[in-house]
Design a protein around this motif. Structure first.
Motif, short mmCIF file in Angstrom:
data_model
loop_
_atom_site.label_atom_id
_atom_site.label_comp_id
_atom_site.label_asym_id
_atom_site.label_seq_id
_atom_site.Cartn_x
_atom_site.Cartn_y
_atom_site.Cartn_z
N PHE A 161 -61.23 13.39 -2.43
CA PHE A 161 -61.57 11.93 -2.88
C PHE A 161 -60.32 11.09 -3.44
O PHE A 161 -60.07 9.98 -3.70
CB PHE A 161 -62.66 11.73 -3.87
CG PHE A 161 -62.46 11.97 -5.26
CD1 PHE A 161 -62.00 11.02 -6.26
CD2 PHE A 161 -62.48 13.42 -5.71
CE1 PHE A 161 -61.96 11.28 -7.64
CE2 PHE A 161 -61.96 13.72 -7.01
CZ PHE A 161 -61.74 12.77 -8.04
N MET A 162 -59.13 12.01 -3.70
CA MET A 162 -57.96 11.43 -4.29
C MET A 162 -57.07 11.22 -3.04
O MET A 162 -55.75 10.98 -3.74
CB MET A 162 -57.49 12.62 -5.58
CG MET A 162 -58.43 12.56 -6.98
SD MET A 162 -57.68 13.44 -8.07
CE MET A 162 -58.28 14.93 -7.31
N PHE A 163 -57.07 11.40 -2.16
CA PHE A 163 -56.09 11.24 -1.27
C PHE A 163 -55.55 9.88 -0.76
O PHE A 163 -54.80 9.82 -0.41
CB PHE A 163 -56.65 11.66 0.37
CG PHE A 163 -56.71 13.31 0.46
CD1 PHE A 163 -56.47 14.16 -0.59
CD2 PHE A 163 -57.35 13.85 1.67
CE1 PHE A 163 -56.51 15.41 -0.46
CE2 PHE A 163 -57.38 15.23 1.63
CZ PHE A 163 -56.93 15.84 0.64
N ASN A 164 -56.46 8.76 -1.68
CA ASN A 164 -56.06 7.47 -1.45
C ASN A 164 -54.87 7.21 -2.54
O ASN A 164 -54.54 6.03 -2.53
CB ASN A 164 -57.36 6.50 -1.76
CG ASN A 164 -57.87 6.50 -3.28
OD1 ASN A 164 -57.61 7.66 -3.80
ND2 ASN A 164 -58.55 5.71 -3.52
N PHE A 165 -54.55 8.25 -3.37
CA PHE A 165 -53.27 7.85 -4.29
C PHE A 165 -52.05 7.46 -3.63
O PHE A 165 -51.62 7.97 -2.66
CB PHE A 165 -53.17 9.04 -5.13
CG PHE A 165 -53.94 9.17 -6.44
CD1 PHE A 165 -53.63 8.13 -7.21
CD2 PHE A 165 -54.71 10.08 -6.86
CE1 PHE A 165 -54.39 8.30 -8.61
CE2 PHE A 165 -55.34 10.23 -7.94
CZ PHE A 165 -55.22 9.10 -8.92
#
Length: 340
Positions: A161-165
Protein backbone atom coordinates in the motif's frame (compact mmCIF):
# COMPACT_ATOMS: atom_id res chain seq x y z
CA UNK A 1 -9.01 40.88 13.87
CA UNK A 2 -5.59 39.35 13.29
CA UNK A 3 -5.50 36.70 10.56
CA UNK A 4 -2.87 34.51 8.94
CA UNK A 5 -2.93 33.99 5.18
CA UNK A 6 -0.98 32.11 2.55
CA UNK A 7 1.04 34.59 0.50
CA UNK A 8 3.22 32.22 -1.57
CA UNK A 9 3.42 28.61 -2.77
CA UNK A 10 6.27 26.61 -4.26
CA UNK A 11 7.03 23.04 -5.31
CA UNK A 12 10.02 21.03 -6.47
CA UNK A 13 9.70 17.79 -8.44
CA UNK A 14 12.61 15.67 -9.68
CA UNK A 15 12.82 15.21 -13.46
CA UNK A 16 13.11 11.45 -13.23
CA UNK A 17 9.80 9.58 -13.19
CA UNK A 18 8.80 6.00 -12.54
CA UNK A 19 5.76 4.96 -14.60
CA UNK A 20 3.07 2.49 -13.65
CA UNK A 21 4.62 0.10 -16.15
CA UNK A 22 8.04 0.38 -14.50
CA UNK A 23 6.49 -0.12 -11.08
CA UNK A 24 4.71 -3.19 -12.44
CA UNK A 25 8.02 -4.70 -13.54
CA UNK A 26 9.62 -3.97 -10.15
CA UNK A 27 6.71 -5.24 -8.05
CA UNK A 28 5.02 -7.90 -10.15
CA UNK A 29 1.71 -6.06 -9.77
CA UNK A 30 -0.07 -5.55 -13.12
CA UNK A 31 0.22 -2.00 -14.48
CA UNK A 32 -3.55 -1.82 -14.89
CA UNK A 33 -3.98 -2.52 -11.16
CA UNK A 34 -1.44 0.18 -10.32
CA UNK A 35 -3.27 2.66 -12.52
CA UNK A 36 -6.84 1.87 -11.52
CA UNK A 37 -6.64 0.68 -7.92
CA UNK A 38 -3.49 2.39 -6.70
CA UNK A 39 -4.51 5.46 -8.71
CA UNK A 40 -0.97 5.96 -9.94
CA UNK A 41 0.11 6.75 -13.49
CA UNK A 42 3.63 7.80 -12.52
CA UNK A 43 5.65 9.26 -9.66
CA UNK A 44 8.82 11.33 -9.41
CA UNK A 45 12.06 9.78 -8.14
CA UNK A 46 14.89 11.82 -6.61
CA UNK A 47 18.38 11.66 -8.10
CA UNK A 48 20.50 12.04 -5.00
CA UNK A 49 23.88 10.90 -6.30
CA UNK A 50 23.67 12.85 -9.57
CA UNK A 51 21.67 16.01 -8.79
CA UNK A 52 21.86 16.03 -5.02
CA UNK A 53 18.07 15.87 -4.67
CA UNK A 54 18.05 15.30 -0.93
CA UNK A 55 15.23 16.28 1.39
CA UNK A 56 17.02 19.48 2.42
CA UNK A 57 17.88 20.49 -1.14
CA UNK A 58 14.36 19.89 -2.51
CA UNK A 59 12.64 21.52 0.48
CA UNK A 60 14.90 24.56 0.22
CA UNK A 61 14.22 24.92 -3.50
CA UNK A 62 10.46 24.69 -2.91
CA UNK A 63 10.88 27.28 -0.16
CA UNK A 64 12.80 29.64 -2.43
CA UNK A 65 10.07 29.33 -5.04
CA UNK A 66 7.39 30.09 -2.44
CA UNK A 67 9.30 33.24 -1.48
CA UNK A 68 9.62 34.27 -5.11
CA UNK A 69 5.90 33.63 -5.58
CA UNK A 70 5.19 35.93 -2.64
CA UNK A 71 7.70 38.59 -3.67
CA UNK A 72 9.34 38.28 -0.25
CA UNK A 73 13.07 38.23 0.39
CA UNK A 74 14.59 35.48 2.53
CA UNK A 75 15.76 38.07 5.05
CA UNK A 76 12.08 38.78 5.81
CA UNK A 77 11.39 35.23 7.03
CA UNK A 78 11.02 34.98 10.81
CA UNK A 79 10.74 31.21 11.19
CA UNK A 80 11.20 28.08 9.09
CA UNK A 81 9.23 24.94 9.96
CA UNK A 82 10.06 21.61 8.33
CA UNK A 83 7.18 19.10 8.51
CA UNK A 84 8.12 16.49 5.91
CA UNK A 85 9.48 12.97 5.84
CA UNK A 86 11.59 11.60 8.70
CA UNK A 87 13.80 9.96 6.04
CA UNK A 88 16.14 12.91 5.62
CA UNK A 89 19.71 13.47 4.44
CA UNK A 90 21.16 11.90 7.58
CA UNK A 91 20.01 9.80 10.51
CA UNK A 92 19.14 11.65 13.77
CA UNK A 93 19.61 15.00 12.06
CA UNK A 94 17.59 18.19 11.70
CA UNK A 95 16.89 19.32 8.15
CA UNK A 96 15.35 22.64 9.22
CA UNK A 97 18.62 24.49 10.01
CA UNK A 98 20.12 23.28 6.73
CA UNK A 99 17.03 24.46 4.84
CA UNK A 100 17.20 27.80 6.63
CA UNK A 101 20.73 28.47 5.41
CA UNK A 102 20.07 27.16 1.89
CA UNK A 103 17.07 29.47 1.57
CA UNK A 104 19.09 32.37 2.94
CA UNK A 105 16.67 33.05 5.80
CA UNK A 106 19.53 33.97 8.13
CA UNK A 107 17.32 35.98 10.51
CA UNK A 108 14.86 33.11 11.04
CA UNK A 109 14.87 30.37 13.63
CA UNK A 110 14.12 26.87 12.37
CA UNK A 111 12.62 23.72 13.81
CA UNK A 112 10.71 20.58 12.82
CA UNK A 113 7.30 18.99 13.35
CA UNK A 114 6.65 15.34 12.63
CA UNK A 115 3.22 13.88 11.95
CA UNK A 116 4.39 11.43 9.26
CA UNK A 117 2.09 11.89 6.25
CA UNK A 118 -0.38 13.89 8.36
CA UNK A 119 2.25 16.56 9.00
CA UNK A 120 0.73 19.50 7.12
CA UNK A 121 -2.35 20.11 9.33
CA UNK A 122 -0.13 19.84 12.43
CA UNK A 123 2.31 22.36 10.92
CA UNK A 124 -0.48 24.73 9.86
CA UNK A 125 -2.06 24.59 13.30
CA UNK A 126 1.26 25.23 15.03
CA UNK A 127 2.38 28.05 12.74
CA UNK A 128 -0.99 29.82 12.81
CA UNK A 129 -1.23 29.62 16.61
CA UNK A 130 2.29 30.97 17.01
CA UNK A 131 1.68 33.83 14.59
CA UNK A 132 -1.62 34.85 16.17
CA UNK A 133 -0.01 35.15 19.61
CA UNK A 134 3.39 36.56 18.64
CA UNK A 135 3.34 39.85 16.66
CA UNK A 136 7.04 39.48 15.88
CA UNK A 137 6.28 36.56 13.56
CA UNK A 138 5.24 38.23 10.31
CA UNK A 139 6.45 35.57 7.86
CA UNK A 140 6.70 31.83 8.56
CA UNK A 141 7.91 29.44 5.88
CA UNK A 142 6.53 25.88 5.95
CA UNK A 143 8.53 23.33 3.95
CA UNK A 144 8.29 19.58 3.40
CA UNK A 145 10.01 17.02 1.22
CA UNK A 146 10.02 13.28 0.72
CA UNK A 147 12.53 10.74 -0.53
CA UNK A 148 10.58 7.82 0.87
CA UNK A 149 10.73 5.96 -2.45
CA UNK A 150 14.19 4.94 -1.20
CA UNK A 151 12.55 2.97 1.62
CA UNK A 152 10.49 0.74 -0.67
CA UNK A 153 11.30 -2.91 -1.28
CA UNK A 154 9.02 -3.73 -4.21
CA UNK A 155 9.41 -7.46 -3.54
CA UNK A 156 7.82 -7.07 -0.08
CA UNK A 157 4.09 -7.09 -0.74
CA UNK A 158 3.29 -6.68 2.94
CA UNK A 159 4.08 -3.02 2.31
CA UNK A 160 2.40 -2.75 -1.09
CA UNK A 161 0.00 0.00 0.00
CA UNK A 162 3.07 2.26 0.25
CA UNK A 163 4.30 1.56 -3.29
CA UNK A 164 2.75 4.91 -4.29
CA UNK A 165 5.48 6.81 -2.38
CA UNK A 166 7.26 9.28 -4.65
CA UNK A 167 9.73 12.11 -4.14
CA UNK A 168 9.51 15.87 -4.22
CA UNK A 169 8.85 18.93 -2.07
CA UNK A 170 6.32 21.67 -1.41
CA UNK A 171 6.31 24.89 0.60
CA UNK A 172 4.11 27.79 1.56
CA UNK A 173 4.78 31.18 3.09
CA UNK A 174 2.37 32.42 5.75
CA UNK A 175 1.97 36.11 6.55
CA UNK A 176 0.44 37.70 9.63
CA UNK A 177 -2.33 40.23 8.95
CA UNK A 178 -2.66 39.00 5.36
CA UNK A 179 -6.42 38.98 4.56
CA UNK A 180 -6.06 36.65 1.57
CA UNK A 181 -6.12 32.84 1.45
CA UNK A 182 -6.77 32.81 5.18
CA UNK A 183 -5.77 29.80 7.26
CA UNK A 184 -8.67 28.94 9.54
CA UNK A 185 -9.11 26.10 12.03
CA UNK A 186 -7.84 22.53 12.08
CA UNK A 187 -9.02 19.22 13.54
CA UNK A 188 -7.21 15.99 14.42
CA UNK A 189 -7.72 12.41 15.49
CA UNK A 190 -5.12 9.83 16.54
CA UNK A 191 -5.56 6.11 17.14
CA UNK A 192 -2.42 4.77 18.77
CA UNK A 193 -3.50 1.15 18.35
CA UNK A 194 -1.82 1.39 14.93
CA UNK A 195 1.51 2.67 16.26
CA UNK A 196 3.49 -0.51 15.65
CA UNK A 197 2.07 -1.71 12.33
CA UNK A 198 4.16 0.37 9.89
CA UNK A 199 7.87 0.99 10.37
CA UNK A 200 11.38 0.52 9.06
CA UNK A 201 12.39 -2.36 11.37
CA UNK A 202 16.13 -1.76 11.62
CA UNK A 203 18.22 1.32 12.30
CA UNK A 204 16.70 2.44 15.59
CA UNK A 205 17.57 1.61 19.18
CA UNK A 206 15.53 -1.62 19.19
CA UNK A 207 17.37 -3.12 16.22
CA UNK A 208 20.59 -1.23 15.44
CA UNK A 209 22.17 -1.55 11.98
CA UNK A 210 24.28 -4.63 11.39
CA UNK A 211 25.41 -6.90 8.58
CA UNK A 212 22.44 -9.11 9.41
CA UNK A 213 19.86 -6.31 9.17
CA UNK A 214 21.23 -5.29 5.79
CA UNK A 215 21.30 -8.85 4.47
CA UNK A 216 17.73 -9.41 5.68
CA UNK A 217 16.58 -6.16 3.98
CA UNK A 218 15.28 -4.72 7.24
CA UNK A 219 16.02 -1.10 6.31
CA UNK A 220 12.89 -0.76 4.16
CA UNK A 221 9.26 -0.13 5.06
CA UNK A 222 7.44 -3.14 6.43
CA UNK A 223 3.99 -3.86 7.84
CA UNK A 224 4.00 -6.25 10.78
CA UNK A 225 0.53 -7.71 10.18
CA UNK A 226 -1.16 -6.43 7.00
CA UNK A 227 -4.34 -8.47 7.47
CA UNK A 228 -4.87 -7.28 11.04
CA UNK A 229 -4.10 -3.68 10.12
CA UNK A 230 -6.58 -3.78 7.25
CA UNK A 231 -9.25 -5.40 9.43
CA UNK A 232 -8.86 -2.64 12.02
CA UNK A 233 -8.34 0.31 9.66
CA UNK A 234 -10.94 -0.26 6.94
CA UNK A 235 -13.99 0.18 9.19
CA UNK A 236 -12.81 3.50 10.65
CA UNK A 237 -10.60 5.35 8.19
CA UNK A 238 -13.35 6.94 6.06
CA UNK A 239 -15.23 8.05 9.17
CA UNK A 240 -12.08 9.66 10.56
CA UNK A 241 -11.34 11.46 7.30
CA UNK A 242 -14.89 12.78 7.13
CA UNK A 243 -14.87 13.55 10.85
CA UNK A 244 -11.79 15.79 10.81
CA UNK A 245 -12.99 17.57 7.67
CA UNK A 246 -16.39 18.36 9.14
CA UNK A 247 -14.97 19.30 12.53
CA UNK A 248 -12.44 21.69 10.99
CA UNK A 249 -15.18 23.30 8.90
CA UNK A 250 -17.45 23.72 11.92
CA UNK A 251 -14.65 25.12 14.08
CA UNK A 252 -13.89 27.61 11.28
CA UNK A 253 -17.47 28.91 11.30
CA UNK A 254 -18.05 27.76 7.74
CA UNK A 255 -21.22 26.07 6.55
CA UNK A 256 -20.01 24.07 3.57
CA UNK A 257 -17.10 22.76 1.56
CA UNK A 258 -16.20 23.85 -1.97
CA UNK A 259 -12.90 22.10 -2.70
CA UNK A 260 -11.02 19.18 -1.15
CA UNK A 261 -7.26 18.58 -1.36
CA UNK A 262 -6.34 15.21 0.18
CA UNK A 263 -3.18 13.20 0.34
CA UNK A 264 -2.73 10.59 -2.39
CA UNK A 265 -4.60 7.40 -1.47
CA UNK A 266 -5.98 4.43 -3.34
CA UNK A 267 -8.61 5.59 -5.77
CA UNK A 268 -11.52 3.79 -4.09
CA UNK A 269 -10.91 5.68 -0.82
CA UNK A 270 -10.62 8.98 -2.68
CA UNK A 271 -13.98 8.41 -4.39
CA UNK A 272 -15.62 7.25 -1.16
CA UNK A 273 -14.42 10.41 0.59
CA UNK A 274 -15.85 12.62 -2.14
CA UNK A 275 -19.17 10.78 -1.98
CA UNK A 276 -19.36 11.06 1.81
CA UNK A 277 -18.73 14.81 1.60
CA UNK A 278 -21.14 15.38 -1.29
CA UNK A 279 -18.42 16.46 -3.73
CA UNK A 280 -17.64 15.64 -7.35
CA UNK A 281 -14.21 14.91 -8.82
CA UNK A 282 -14.19 18.44 -10.25
CA UNK A 283 -14.10 19.70 -6.65
CA UNK A 284 -10.92 17.88 -5.67
CA UNK A 285 -7.32 17.19 -6.65
CA UNK A 286 -6.05 13.64 -7.16
CA UNK A 287 -2.29 13.20 -7.45
CA UNK A 288 -2.23 10.34 -9.97
CA UNK A 289 0.85 11.77 -11.76
CA UNK A 290 2.78 12.41 -8.55
CA UNK A 291 1.97 9.68 -6.05
CA UNK A 292 2.34 10.19 -2.32
CA UNK A 293 4.97 12.70 -1.17
CA UNK A 294 4.44 12.06 2.53
CA UNK A 295 3.28 15.25 4.30
CA UNK A 296 3.80 17.43 1.20
CA UNK A 297 0.73 16.11 -0.68
CA UNK A 298 -1.86 18.76 0.31
CA UNK A 299 0.48 21.68 -0.45
CA UNK A 300 1.35 20.14 -3.81
CA UNK A 301 -2.37 19.74 -4.47
CA UNK A 302 -3.07 23.35 -3.45
CA UNK A 303 -0.33 24.57 -5.79
CA UNK A 304 -1.75 22.53 -8.68
CA UNK A 305 -5.32 23.64 -8.00
CA UNK A 306 -4.23 27.28 -8.09
CA UNK A 307 -2.15 26.80 -11.24
CA UNK A 308 -5.05 25.09 -12.99
CA UNK A 309 -7.46 27.91 -12.04
CA UNK A 310 -9.72 25.57 -10.12
CA UNK A 311 -10.08 27.72 -6.99
CA UNK A 312 -12.67 30.50 -6.88
CA UNK A 313 -12.70 33.58 -4.72
CA UNK A 314 -14.41 32.70 -1.44
CA UNK A 315 -14.04 28.92 -1.75
CA UNK A 316 -13.86 26.93 1.47
CA UNK A 317 -10.87 24.66 0.77
CA UNK A 318 -9.94 21.78 3.08
CA UNK A 319 -6.48 20.23 3.15
CA UNK A 320 -6.79 16.75 4.63
CA UNK A 321 -4.25 14.06 5.30
CA UNK A 322 -3.50 10.97 7.35
CA UNK A 323 -0.33 9.36 8.57
CA UNK A 324 0.73 6.03 9.92
CA UNK A 325 0.64 5.91 13.65
CA UNK A 326 -2.30 6.56 12.93
CA UNK A 327 -3.41 10.21 12.74
CA UNK A 328 -5.91 12.11 10.61
CA UNK A 329 -5.86 15.89 10.24
CA UNK A 330 -7.58 18.67 8.30
CA UNK A 331 -7.09 22.42 7.91
CA UNK A 332 -9.51 24.91 6.37
CA UNK A 333 -8.41 27.68 3.99
CA UNK A 334 -10.74 30.47 2.89
CA UNK A 335 -9.40 31.07 -0.60
CA UNK A 336 -9.12 34.49 -2.20
CA UNK A 337 -9.98 37.68 -0.38
CA UNK A 338 -9.61 40.17 1.08
CA UNK A 339 -11.53 39.11 4.19
CA UNK A 340 -11.99 40.78 7.55
Amino acid sequence: MTVVGIVGLGIYLPERVMTAEELAVASGIPAEVIRTKFGLAQKHIADISGKGETVSMMAAEAGRRALMDAGVGPEEVDAVIYFGSMHKDYYVWLAAPRIQVLVGAHRAYAFEICGTSAGLPFAMKTARSMMLTDPSLRHVLLVAASTESMLLDYTNHRARFMFNFGDGAAACLLRRDHPFNIVLESAFRTDGRFADFVRVPAGGSVLPPSHETIEQRLHYFDVTDPAQMKAMLDPITLDHFVGVVREAIARSGCHGLDFLIPLHTKRSLFLALLSALGLTESQAIYLSDYGHLSAADPLLGLYLARQEGRLRNGDVVVLVSAGTGYSWGATVIRWGGPYD
